[in-house]
Design an enzyme around this catalytic site. Structure first.
Site, PDB file in Angstrom:
ATOM      1  N   TYR A 120       0.835  -1.199   0.000  1.00  0.00           N
ATOM      2  CA  TYR A 120       0.000   0.000   0.000  1.00  0.00           C
ATOM      3  C   TYR A 120       0.871   1.251   0.000  1.00  0.00           C
ATOM      4  O   TYR A 120       0.682   2.162  -0.795  1.00  0.00           O
ATOM      5  CB  TYR A 120      -0.910  -0.012   1.228  1.00  0.00           C
ATOM      6  CG  TYR A 120      -1.843   1.158   1.349  1.00  0.00           C
ATOM      7  CD1 TYR A 120      -1.589   2.176   2.281  1.00  0.00           C
ATOM      8  CD2 TYR A 120      -2.981   1.253   0.576  1.00  0.00           C
ATOM      9  CE1 TYR A 120      -2.453   3.249   2.403  1.00  0.00           C
ATOM     10  CE2 TYR A 120      -3.848   2.321   0.699  1.00  0.00           C
ATOM     11  CZ  TYR A 120      -3.576   3.314   1.618  1.00  0.00           C
ATOM     12  OH  TYR A 120      -4.436   4.382   1.736  1.00  0.00           O
ATOM     13  N   LYS A 124       1.538   4.212  -2.763  1.00  0.00           N
ATOM     14  CA  LYS A 124       1.202   5.612  -2.448  1.00  0.00           C
ATOM     15  C   LYS A 124       2.388   6.532  -2.747  1.00  0.00           C
ATOM     16  O   LYS A 124       2.213   7.642  -3.267  1.00  0.00           O
ATOM     17  CB  LYS A 124       0.761   5.748  -0.988  1.00  0.00           C
ATOM     18  CG  LYS A 124      -0.643   5.199  -0.722  1.00  0.00           C
ATOM     19  CD  LYS A 124      -1.669   5.835  -1.662  1.00  0.00           C
ATOM     20  CE  LYS A 124      -3.064   5.259  -1.525  1.00  0.00           C
ATOM     21  NZ  LYS A 124      -4.021   5.838  -2.509  1.00  0.00           N
TER      22      LYS A 124
HETATM   23  C1  VAH Z   1      -5.629   2.184   5.882  1.00  0.00           C
HETATM   24  N1  VAH Z   1      -7.453   3.752   6.294  1.00  0.00           N
HETATM   25  O1  VAH Z   1      -5.656   1.957   7.084  1.00  0.00           O
HETATM   26  C2  VAH Z   1      -6.358   3.421   5.393  1.00  0.00           C
HETATM   27  C3  VAH Z   1      -5.438   4.602   5.366  1.00  0.00           C
HETATM   28  C4  VAH Z   1      -4.140   6.055   6.812  1.00  0.00           C
HETATM   29  C5  VAH Z   1      -4.591   4.710   6.619  1.00  0.00           C
HETATM   30  O2  VAH Z   1      -4.685   4.673   4.236  1.00  0.00           O
HETATM   31  O3  VAH Z   1      -5.037   1.479   5.087  1.00  0.00           O
END
Ligand code: VAH
Length: 295
Positions: A120, A124
């Site tokens: 993730y 990003k």
């Molecule tokens: C997550 N709610 O927990 C999302 C977000 C800041 C965290 O990107 O993956």
């Protein structure tokens, strides 16, 4: 702010809009992995700004890293190419997830080291870089923010590391014990959804001549750990119980994220300012959830 019909909701099969989302305006099937589909929607409605919210959140992305890359990166390049050809502005949010263990955790600077170890987070950071590339190379008007954990009274969370901060309210209002997957003492930036929506609109309406940064601005409002949130909720529900069952995957991700970001650049460049603190959010969350469950 925008008259009916000026906002088109994109959805994917199985997530067809319903209720207020369906009644509030047009909706189109819009899979970010289908560039032709996106281009046709932009032409049909003469779209001038694309909010690209397609993503697998942090915990799910660790279970499906290749799908996360496909949606977040192949999807993004499709959006940016359509925007380049059609003259659209683009908002693709980043996150506190774009930081890693070496990033300063307190007062995390706008410009600092970003070496996330989650898929993730990798997507990003790449999103920030690719969005800035399309601005500098092609002049595409890309702008975005690094969202904290977002807390909504409308939509249940979708597999993120900060989901606990939403689920705890549901448990309290329903009179259930809450099992917390994040350890006491784990501080993270958090934000109430109305402030997140305000930031997403305000940044795209900001005077571009003031922007020194574009992708992506730190924005902050609250920083708390599960204990602080639990004790705040107990001011309304004194008998509310919570116990910990730490999830090692989400805990490792949470440990790598900031405790609190410095958002002075967003405040200086486009007048960012949050409205909701922990007291106001807790009162509104509990009131909304009691109404939702007729309690
Ligand atoms: C997550 N709610 O927990 C999302 C977000 C800041 C965290 O990107 O993956």
């Amino acid at each position: 702010m925008y008259p009916d019909g000026n906002i088109v909701a994109g959805y994917i099969p199985g997530a067809e809009p319903k209720g207020i989302l369906l009644e509030s305006g047009p909706a189109e099937l819009a899979d970010v992995r289908n560039a032709q589909q996106l281009a046709a929607i932009v032409d049909k409605y003469r779209i001038d700004t694309i909010y690209n919210l397609a993503a697998l959140l942090s915990a799910v992305a660790e279970r499906k890293p290749l799908l996360a890359w496909d949606i977040q990166m192949n999807g993004l390049i499709n959006i940016l190419e359509v925007a380049r050809e059609k003259g659209c502005a683009v908002f693709t949010p980043s996150s506190i997830g774009s930081f890693g263990p070496e990033t300063p955790h307190m007062n995390t600077p706008q410009d600092t080291i970003q070496r996330p170890r989650s898929m993730y987070g990798v997507t990003k950071v790449a999103t920030e870089l690719l969005s800035d590339y399309y601005f500098h190379k092609y002049g595409v008007d890309t702008r975005s923010v690094r969202f904290p954990g977002l807390i909504s009274n409308v939509t249940l969370p979708g597999g993120g590391t900060t989901d606990y901060a939403v689920e705890i309210y549901y448990a309290a209002v329903k009179g259930e014990e809450f099992v917390c997957p994040i350890a006491a003492g784990t501080y993270m930036d958090m934000m109430y959804m109305p402030d997140a929506l305000k930031a997403a609109v305000d940044i795209m309406n900001a005077d571009p001549s003031r922007l020194i940064h574009r992708n992506s601005f730190n924005i902050a409002s609250m920083s708390f750990d599960p204990e602080i949130l639990y004790n705040k909720i107990r001011e309304t529900y004194p008998d509310f119980k919570m116990r910990y069952e730490v999830d090692p995957v989400r805990q490792a991700i949470a440990d790598s994220w900031p405790d609190k970001m410095d958002d002075s650049c967003a405040r200086a460049e486009w007048d960012w300012k949050p409205t909701y603190g922990l007291d106001e959010m807790t009162a509104d969350m509990i009131a909304c959830l009691k109404k939702k469950f007729n309690l």
